[in-house]
Design a protein around this motif. Structure first.
Motif, PDB file in Angstrom:
ATOM      1  N   LEU A   1       0.846  -1.183   0.000  1.00 49.35           N
ATOM      2  CA  LEU A   1       0.000   0.000   0.000  1.00 49.35           C
ATOM      3  C   LEU A   1       0.888   1.241   0.000  1.00 49.35           C
ATOM      4  O   LEU A   1       1.918   1.259   0.675  1.00 49.35           O
ATOM      5  N   PRO A   2       0.514   2.292  -0.730  1.00 47.11           N
ATOM      6  CA  PRO A   2       1.262   3.552  -0.644  1.00 47.11           C
ATOM      7  C   PRO A   2       0.912   4.252   0.661  1.00 47.11           C
ATOM      8  O   PRO A   2      -0.041   3.880   1.345  1.00 47.11           O
ATOM      9  N   CYS A   3       1.670   5.287   1.010  1.00 41.43           N
ATOM     10  CA  CYS A   3       1.411   5.992   2.267  1.00 41.43           C
ATOM     11  C   CYS A   3       0.051   6.693   2.254  1.00 41.43           C
ATOM     12  O   CYS A   3      -0.652   6.721   3.258  1.00 41.43           O
ATOM     13  N   CYS A   4      -0.299   7.299   1.130  1.00 42.80           N
ATOM     14  CA  CYS A   4      -1.581   7.997   1.023  1.00 42.80           C
ATOM     15  C   CYS A   4      -2.641   7.015   0.552  1.00 42.80           C
ATOM     16  O   CYS A   4      -2.855   6.822  -0.650  1.00 42.80           O
ATOM     17  N   VAL A   5      -3.285   6.380   1.499  1.00 44.87           N
ATOM     18  CA  VAL A   5      -4.266   5.354   1.162  1.00 44.87           C
ATOM     19  C   VAL A   5      -5.459   5.500   2.098  1.00 44.87           C
ATOM     20  O   VAL A   5      -5.319   5.894   3.264  1.00 44.87           O
ATOM     21  N   ALA A   6      -6.648   5.228   1.594  1.00 42.34           N
ATOM     22  CA  ALA A   6      -7.869   5.360   2.389  1.00 42.34           C
ATOM     23  C   ALA A   6      -7.959   4.269   3.448  1.00 42.34           C
ATOM     24  O   ALA A   6      -7.447   3.163   3.274  1.00 42.34           O
ATOM     25  N   ASP A   7      -8.621   4.600   4.545  1.00 40.12           N
ATOM     26  CA  ASP A   7      -8.791   3.630   5.638  1.00 40.12           C
ATOM     27  C   ASP A   7      -9.438   2.343   5.149  1.00 40.12           C
ATOM     28  O   ASP A   7      -9.046   1.240   5.546  1.00 40.12           O
ATOM     29  N   ASP A   8     -10.444   2.484   4.283  1.00 44.49           N
ATOM     30  CA  ASP A   8     -11.162   1.305   3.795  1.00 44.49           C
ATOM     31  C   ASP A   8     -10.229   0.361   3.042  1.00 44.49           C
ATOM     32  O   ASP A   8     -10.366  -0.864   3.149  1.00 44.49           O
ATOM     33  N   GLU A   9      -9.293   0.926   2.280  1.00 42.26           N
ATOM     34  CA  GLU A   9      -8.379   0.055   1.544  1.00 42.26           C
ATOM     35  C   GLU A   9      -7.406  -0.646   2.494  1.00 42.26           C
ATOM     36  O   GLU A   9      -7.052  -1.806   2.281  1.00 42.26           O
ATOM     37  N   VAL A  10      -6.989   0.049   3.546  1.00 43.46           N
ATOM     38  CA  VAL A  10      -6.118  -0.581   4.539  1.00 43.46           C
ATOM     39  C   VAL A  10      -6.813  -1.790   5.153  1.00 43.46           C
ATOM     40  O   VAL A  10      -6.243  -2.886   5.236  1.00 43.46           O
ATOM     41  N   LEU A  11      -8.057  -1.596   5.566  1.00 42.62           N
ATOM     42  CA  LEU A  11      -8.814  -2.690   6.192  1.00 42.62           C
ATOM     43  C   LEU A  11      -9.066  -3.818   5.189  1.00 42.62           C
ATOM     44  O   LEU A  11      -8.981  -5.000   5.536  1.00 42.62           O
ATOM     45  N   GLY A  12      -9.382  -3.453   3.950  1.00 41.52           N
ATOM     46  CA  GLY A  12      -9.605  -4.471   2.929  1.00 41.52           C
ATOM     47  C   GLY A  12      -8.346  -5.255   2.630  1.00 41.52           C
ATOM     48  O   GLY A  12      -8.387  -6.472   2.443  1.00 41.52           O
ATOM     49  N   ALA A  13      -7.211  -4.556   2.591  1.00 40.30           N
ATOM     50  CA  ALA A  13      -5.935  -5.219   2.328  1.00 40.30           C
ATOM     51  C   ALA A  13      -5.586  -6.187   3.452  1.00 40.30           C
ATOM     52  O   ALA A  13      -5.124  -7.311   3.210  1.00 40.30           O
ATOM     53  N   ILE A  14      -5.820  -5.778   4.690  1.00 40.73           N
ATOM     54  CA  ILE A  14      -5.549  -6.656   5.836  1.00 40.73           C
ATOM     55  C   ILE A  14      -6.395  -7.915   5.752  1.00 40.73           C
ATOM     56  O   ILE A  14      -5.901  -9.032   5.963  1.00 40.73           O
ATOM     57  N   ALA A  15      -7.681  -7.754   5.425  1.00 39.54           N
ATOM     58  CA  ALA A  15      -8.572  -8.911   5.324  1.00 39.54           C
ATOM     59  C   ALA A  15      -8.106  -9.868   4.224  1.00 39.54           C
ATOM     60  O   ALA A  15      -8.102 -11.085   4.405  1.00 39.54           O
ATOM     61  N   THR A  16      -7.705  -9.313   3.086  1.00 41.04           N
ATOM     62  CA  THR A  16      -7.246 -10.135   1.968  1.00 41.04           C
ATOM     63  C   THR A  16      -5.963 -10.878   2.311  1.00 41.04           C
ATOM     64  O   THR A  16      -5.843 -12.087   2.082  1.00 41.04           O
ATOM     65  N   VAL A  17      -5.001 -10.154   2.863  1.00 41.45           N
ATOM     66  CA  VAL A  17      -3.710 -10.756   3.206  1.00 41.45           C
ATOM     67  C   VAL A  17      -3.869 -11.801   4.304  1.00 41.45           C
ATOM     68  O   VAL A  17      -3.222 -12.852   4.275  1.00 41.45           O
ATOM     69  N   ALA A  18      -4.750 -11.538   5.274  1.00 40.97           N
ATOM     70  CA  ALA A  18      -4.981 -12.495   6.358  1.00 40.97           C
ATOM     71  C   ALA A  18      -5.516 -13.817   5.834  1.00 40.97           C
ATOM     72  O   ALA A  18      -5.250 -14.880   6.409  1.00 40.97           O
ATOM     73  N   ARG A  19      -6.258 -13.755   4.722  1.00 37.47           N
ATOM     74  CA  ARG A  19      -6.798 -14.984   4.120  1.00 37.47           C
ATOM     75  C   ARG A  19      -5.768 -15.691   3.248  1.00 37.47           C
ATOM     76  O   ARG A  19      -6.054 -16.733   2.671  1.00 37.47           O
ATOM     77  N   GLY A  20      -4.592 -15.113   3.139  1.00 36.35           N
ATOM     78  CA  GLY A  20      -3.564 -15.709   2.288  1.00 36.35           C
ATOM     79  C   GLY A  20      -3.553 -15.150   0.887  1.00 36.35           C
ATOM     80  O   GLY A  20      -2.801 -15.616   0.030  1.00 36.35           O
ATOM     81  N   GLY A  21      -4.381 -14.115   0.640  1.00 37.01           N
ATOM     82  CA  GLY A  21      -4.424 -13.499  -0.670  1.00 37.01           C
ATOM     83  C   GLY A  21      -3.363 -12.418  -0.819  1.00 37.01           C
ATOM     84  O   GLY A  21      -2.549 -12.193   0.071  1.00 37.01           O
ATOM     85  N   THR A  22      -3.384 -11.746  -1.956  1.00 40.11           N
ATOM     86  CA  THR A  22      -2.424 -10.692  -2.251  1.00 40.11           C
ATOM     87  C   THR A  22      -3.167  -9.409  -2.593  1.00 40.11           C
ATOM     88  O   THR A  22      -4.097  -9.421  -3.395  1.00 40.11           O
ATOM     89  N   HIS A  23      -2.769  -8.307  -1.967  1.00 43.65           N
ATOM     90  CA  HIS A  23      -3.389  -7.017  -2.260  1.00 43.65           C
ATOM     91  C   HIS A  23      -2.307  -6.041  -2.698  1.00 43.65           C
ATOM     92  O   HIS A  23      -1.353  -5.789  -1.970  1.00 43.65           O
ATOM     93  N   VAL A  24      -2.452  -5.485  -3.882  1.00 42.33           N
ATOM     94  CA  VAL A  24      -1.499  -4.500  -4.397  1.00 42.33           C
ATOM     95  C   VAL A  24      -2.276  -3.296  -4.905  1.00 42.33           C
ATOM     96  O   VAL A  24      -3.150  -3.429  -5.762  1.00 42.33           O
ATOM     97  N   SER A  25      -1.958  -2.114  -4.361  1.00 44.12           N
ATOM     98  CA  SER A  25      -2.589  -0.892  -4.853  1.00 44.12           C
ATOM     99  C   SER A  25      -2.117  -0.616  -6.278  1.00 44.12           C
ATOM    100  O   SER A  25      -1.086  -1.153  -6.703  1.00 44.12           O
TER     101      SER A  25
END
Length: 217
Positions: free
Chosen positions: A102-126
């Protein structure tokens, strides 16, 4: 009750660190285990393995970021937070074992979505920045492969943004079995293995600059 991702925050900037801690501690969708200024301060304890390790990068750390990611990846799924010059830097982090960026300037919703995806073993790239004019959308896409049929190409885009096969199926109006078949063909044609490899390939091909809205889980 669904599992709540357990998160460790490693961030040297105090303002960013406090912001992440405030966001995640005040959210029922995450459980903050601990917060550290640097990886050296953290000694993983048996039985408290985090689902996600958020690693903040400073300018000085970018050179050795791959080594840091590789070391932390032994203790949990790493989600990197920090600005990078181009997609080559993101690819390097993924190859080192990171599951997202994630870049530094990122919305809260994307941070939470990225955490959920990564926690499931997925990959999140902005969406990845580009500094070269010949990398404008379409330049790399023309090289992708005529190997891939149109629907396979579309499937690769959605998979690379972090959607599950079921979500891709709903988005494309297909059955999940059909999406599974497309993914198998894509892996064979592009000679890649798991989902992380698919994401890396999508970055290399320049497909990650625009990230579509995601379906719900």
């Amino acid at each position: 009750m669904s599992h709540v991702p357990r998160v460790v925050i490693v961030e040297s900037h105090s303002l960013v660190r406090r912001g992440l801690e405030s966001l995640l501690s005040g959210c029922s969708e995450t459980d903050v285990l601990s917060v550290f200024e640097s990886p050296q301060q953290w000694t993983p304890e048996p039985g408290t393995r985090p689902d996600v390790i958020i690693l903040g990068l400073t300018f000085d750390q970018r050179v050795s970021a791959a080594d840091t990611v590789s070391a932390l990846a032994q203790h949990g799924q790493v989600l990197v937070l920090g600005d990078l010059a181009d997609r080559d830097g993101v690819t390097t982090l993924l190859r080192a074992g990171a599951h997202g960026w994630l870049p530094c300037c990122v919305a809260d919703d994307e941070v939470l979505g990225a955490i959920a995806t990564v926690a499931r073993g997925g990959t999140h790239v902005s969406p990845v920045p580009t500094t070269r004019t010949h990398d404008e959308p379409g330049a790399r896409e023309e090289h992708v492969p005529r190997l891939l049929a149109r629907r396979e190409f579309e499937t690769l885009r959605w998979i690379a943004t972090g959607l599950t096969h079921a979500q891709v199926a709903r988005r494309m109006g297909l059955t999940e079995a059909t999406v599974n078949t497309y993914v198998k063909r894509i892996r064979r044609k592009l000679r890649v293995g798991n989902k992380a490899d698919l994401t890396r390939k999508a970055i290399e091909l320049g497909l990650m600059r625009r990230q579509p809205d995601k379906d719900g889980a």
